[in-house]
Motif scaffolding. Structure first.
Motif, mmCIF file in Angstrom:
data_model
loop_
_atom_site.group_PDB
_atom_site.id
_atom_site.type_symbol
_atom_site.label_atom_id
_atom_site.label_comp_id
_atom_site.label_asym_id
_atom_site.label_seq_id
_atom_site.Cartn_x
_atom_site.Cartn_y
_atom_site.Cartn_z
ATOM 1 N N VAL A 36 41.815 31.197 46.332
ATOM 2 C CA VAL A 36 41.085 32.417 45.977
ATOM 3 C C VAL A 36 41.960 33.243 45.038
ATOM 4 C CG1 VAL A 36 39.973 34.504 46.860
ATOM 5 C CG2 VAL A 36 39.910 32.389 48.204
ATOM 6 N N ARG A 37 41.388 33.761 43.974
ATOM 7 C CA ARG A 37 42.153 34.519 42.986
ATOM 8 C C ARG A 37 41.787 35.997 43.019
ATOM 9 N NH1 ARG A 37 40.988 29.632 40.156
ATOM 10 N NH2 ARG A 37 42.886 28.529 39.532
ATOM 11 N N LEU A 38 42.785 36.836 42.742
ATOM 12 C CA LEU A 38 42.528 38.271 42.649
ATOM 13 C C LEU A 38 41.511 38.582 41.557
ATOM 14 C CD1 LEU A 38 46.064 39.894 43.108
ATOM 15 C CD2 LEU A 38 44.091 40.129 44.630
ATOM 16 N N GLN A 39 41.443 37.724 40.542
ATOM 17 C CA GLN A 39 40.495 37.958 39.470
ATOM 18 C C GLN A 39 39.071 38.050 40.000
ATOM 19 O OE1 GLN A 39 41.322 38.641 36.295
ATOM 20 N NE2 GLN A 39 39.148 39.117 35.990
ATOM 21 N N GLU A 40 38.747 37.288 41.035
ATOM 22 C CA GLU A 40 37.408 37.366 41.611
ATOM 23 C C GLU A 40 37.124 38.771 42.146
ATOM 24 O OE1 GLU A 40 34.495 35.229 44.919
ATOM 25 O OE2 GLU A 40 36.471 34.378 44.497
ATOM 26 N N ALA A 41 38.123 39.364 42.801
ATOM 27 C CA ALA A 41 37.958 40.738 43.302
ATOM 28 C C ALA A 41 37.785 41.715 42.142
ATOM 29 C CB ALA A 41 39.158 41.131 44.155
ATOM 30 N N HIS A 42 38.575 41.536 41.082
ATOM 31 C CA HIS A 42 38.455 42.417 39.917
ATOM 32 C C HIS A 42 37.068 42.280 39.264
ATOM 33 C CE1 HIS A 42 42.572 43.232 40.559
ATOM 34 N NE2 HIS A 42 43.077 42.201 39.908
ATOM 35 N N ASN A 43 36.586 41.036 39.190
ATOM 36 C CA ASN A 43 35.257 40.809 38.619
ATOM 37 C C ASN A 43 34.182 41.505 39.448
ATOM 38 O OD1 ASN A 43 36.410 39.171 36.662
ATOM 39 N ND2 ASN A 43 35.840 37.253 37.645
ATOM 40 N N LEU A 44 34.265 41.328 40.770
ATOM 41 C CA LEU A 44 33.278 41.931 41.656
ATOM 42 C C LEU A 44 33.338 43.455 41.584
ATOM 43 C CD1 LEU A 44 31.073 41.441 43.717
ATOM 44 C CD2 LEU A 44 32.828 41.170 45.475
ATOM 45 N N GLU A 45 34.553 43.990 41.463
ATOM 46 C CA GLU A 45 34.726 45.433 41.316
ATOM 47 C C GLU A 45 34.058 45.928 40.034
ATOM 48 O OE1 GLU A 45 38.397 48.604 41.850
ATOM 49 O OE2 GLU A 45 38.842 46.552 41.241
ATOM 50 N N TYR A 46 34.146 45.136 38.972
ATOM 51 C CA TYR A 46 33.626 45.504 37.658
ATOM 52 C C TYR A 46 32.106 45.650 37.663
ATOM 53 C CZ TYR A 46 33.423 45.351 32.516
ATOM 54 O OH TYR A 46 33.221 45.634 31.179
ATOM 55 N N VAL A 47 31.417 44.837 38.489
ATOM 56 C CA VAL A 47 29.949 44.846 38.449
ATOM 57 C C VAL A 47 29.334 45.638 39.607
ATOM 58 C CG1 VAL A 47 29.775 42.689 37.173
ATOM 59 C CG2 VAL A 47 29.826 42.622 39.679
ATOM 60 N N GLN A 48 30.158 46.330 40.386
ATOM 61 C CA GLN A 48 29.618 47.123 41.493
ATOM 62 C C GLN A 48 28.580 48.130 40.989
ATOM 63 O OE1 GLN A 48 30.832 47.034 45.218
ATOM 64 N NE2 GLN A 48 30.814 45.065 44.133
ATOM 65 N N GLY A 49 27.409 48.130 41.622
ATOM 66 C CA GLY A 49 26.367 49.081 41.265
ATOM 67 C C GLY A 49 25.624 48.767 39.971
ATOM 68 N N LYS A 50 26.007 47.674 39.302
ATOM 69 C CA LYS A 50 25.384 47.340 38.024
ATOM 70 C C LYS A 50 24.438 46.154 38.121
ATOM 71 C CE LYS A 50 29.586 48.977 35.744
ATOM 72 N NZ LYS A 50 30.823 48.568 35.031
ATOM 73 N N VAL A 51 24.614 45.355 39.151
ATOM 74 C CA VAL A 51 23.800 44.164 39.352
ATOM 75 C C VAL A 51 23.819 43.872 40.843
ATOM 76 C CG1 VAL A 51 25.725 42.529 39.065
ATOM 77 C CG2 VAL A 51 23.399 41.811 38.456
ATOM 78 N N ALA A 52 22.874 43.062 41.312
ATOM 79 C CA ALA A 52 22.805 42.749 42.737
ATOM 80 C C ALA A 52 23.960 41.826 43.123
ATOM 81 C CB ALA A 52 21.471 42.091 43.070
ATOM 82 N N CYS A 53 24.941 42.391 43.807
ATOM 83 C CA CYS A 53 26.135 41.653 44.206
ATOM 84 C C CYS A 53 26.638 42.229 45.529
ATOM 85 C CB CYS A 53 27.219 41.747 43.138
ATOM 86 S SG CYS A 53 27.818 43.436 42.854
ATOM 87 N N PRO A 54 27.504 41.528 46.258
ATOM 88 C CA PRO A 54 28.037 42.081 47.504
ATOM 89 C C PRO A 54 28.882 43.325 47.233
ATOM 90 C CG PRO A 54 28.399 39.710 47.378
ATOM 91 C CD PRO A 54 27.961 40.141 46.020
ATOM 92 N N LYS A 55 28.794 44.290 48.127
ATOM 93 C CA LYS A 55 29.654 45.459 48.033
ATOM 94 C C LYS A 55 31.085 45.047 48.328
ATOM 95 C CE LYS A 55 30.290 50.176 49.777
ATOM 96 N NZ LYS A 55 29.776 51.233 50.680
ATOM 97 N N LEU A 56 32.009 45.527 47.517
ATOM 98 C CA LEU A 56 33.424 45.193 47.692
ATOM 99 C C LEU A 56 34.110 46.283 48.496
ATOM 100 C CD1 LEU A 56 35.852 43.354 46.911
ATOM 101 C CD2 LEU A 56 36.128 44.800 44.885
ATOM 102 N N TYR A 57 34.802 45.881 49.571
ATOM 103 C CA TYR A 57 35.497 46.847 50.420
ATOM 104 C C TYR A 57 37.007 46.884 50.166
ATOM 105 C CZ TYR A 57 31.130 47.026 53.018
ATOM 106 O OH TYR A 57 29.808 47.188 53.366
ATOM 107 N N GLY A 58 37.571 45.764 49.780
ATOM 108 C CA GLY A 58 39.005 45.779 49.525
ATOM 109 C C GLY A 58 39.548 44.379 49.302
ATOM 110 N N TYR A 59 40.807 44.319 48.875
ATOM 111 C CA TYR A 59 41.438 43.018 48.625
ATOM 112 C C TYR A 59 42.946 43.199 48.639
ATOM 113 C CZ TYR A 59 41.467 45.094 43.927
ATOM 114 O OH TYR A 59 41.625 45.939 42.870
ATOM 115 N N HIS A 60 43.645 42.113 48.927
ATOM 116 C CA HIS A 60 45.099 42.133 48.816
ATOM 117 C C HIS A 60 45.605 40.700 48.794
ATOM 118 C CE1 HIS A 60 45.123 41.190 53.095
ATOM 119 N NE2 HIS A 60 46.446 41.081 53.073
ATOM 120 N N GLN A 61 46.893 40.552 48.522
ATOM 121 C CA GLN A 61 47.506 39.231 48.470
ATOM 122 C C GLN A 61 48.707 39.197 49.389
ATOM 123 O OE1 GLN A 61 48.261 37.771 44.526
ATOM 124 N NE2 GLN A 61 49.135 35.832 45.229
#
Length: 243
Positions: A36-61
């Motif tokens: 799993v890559r942090l980039q996926e979290a960044h991508n999901l963060e980028y589209v929050q509220g803009k398209v139907a996607c899961p709400k992001l609560y947090g991430y870490h490594q």
């Protein structure tokens, strides 16, 4: 956004393979593992509220493992639910998929960039390594590279690939297993690891080429984004060489 500390062991594991673990904890899903890559979290963060996607609560490594905590979407994947739907439900789902794809494309607001957000590479685009393209010609050369061992196929793919295409934000790996259909026939796109600025046809092509669930659905989505028969032929050729 809060960067949370999460224990992936505390919950119900629904998937554990290829370096990725999915753990359900109430109404939340933790995606974790060395693949799993942090980039996926960044991508999901980028589209929050803009398209139907899961709400992001947090991430870490932690060491080699990345943990992403997001909303657990209740529903069934398009692949699994499609055979159970009647004609009216299928049309509603098709319309909802097209609407969300258009919403995602508009996130770019006419931006002509290529590759990932913030000039990042795109991981998992047909193969596992990260790639970055300066322009459409570079992308086409990447696609043609899959046919390099067969001169006839190389010529065919090169001749079929489109040029002068609008680039916009695409999910990158939008096929039937990455679309969740809810009880009201609304849809949510999941698994955002491969998101990037790609040709407008990209997600529609993926829907058509990778595990299509229905010919009419595939053609309707391809038609909605003006995906030509030659473009589809190019990617069918690439898929045949890859798999």
């Amino acid at each position: 956004l809060t960067i949370l500390s999460m224990d992936a062991e505390a919950g119900s594991v629904i998937y554990d393979s290829h370096g990725v673990t999915l753990t359900v904890k109430g109404d939340r899903l933790v995606k974790s593992g060395p693949e799993v890559r942090l980039q996926e979290a960044h991508n999901l963060e980028y589209v929050q509220g803009k398209v139907a996607c899961p709400k992001l609560y947090g991430y870490h490594q932690e060491g080699e493992e990345v943990f992403i905590e997001m909303e657990y979407i209740k529903g069934k994947t398009l692949r699994n639910i499609w055979p159970t739907l009647d004609d009216e439900q299928r049309q509603r789902v098709t319309d909802n998929i097209i609407r969300e794809m258009r919403r995602l494309h508009e996130v770019s607001n006419g931006d002509s960039r290529t590759c990932g957000i913030n000039d990042t590479v795109i991981h998992g685009l047909l193969r596992d390594d990260g790639v970055r393209f300066e322009d459409e010609n570079a992308l086409n050369e990447y696609l043609v590279s899959f046919a390099k061992e067969n001169i006839s196929m190389e010529y065919l793919v090169r001749s079929l690939l489109p040029v002068s295409t609008r680039f916009c934000l695409n999910h990158g790996n939008l096929y039937s297993r990455n679309i969740v259909v809810k009880d009201d026939m609304s849809v949510v796109f999941i698994n955002w690891a491969t998101m990037g600025f790609l040709p407008e046809y990209w997600d529609a092509m993926m829907m058509f080429t990778v595990t299509p669930v229905d010919a009419k659905l595939s053609y309707d989505i391809a038609a909605a984004f003006d995906v030509s028969d030659s473009t589809l032929a190019a990617f069918h050729t690439i898929w045949a060489m890859l798999f």
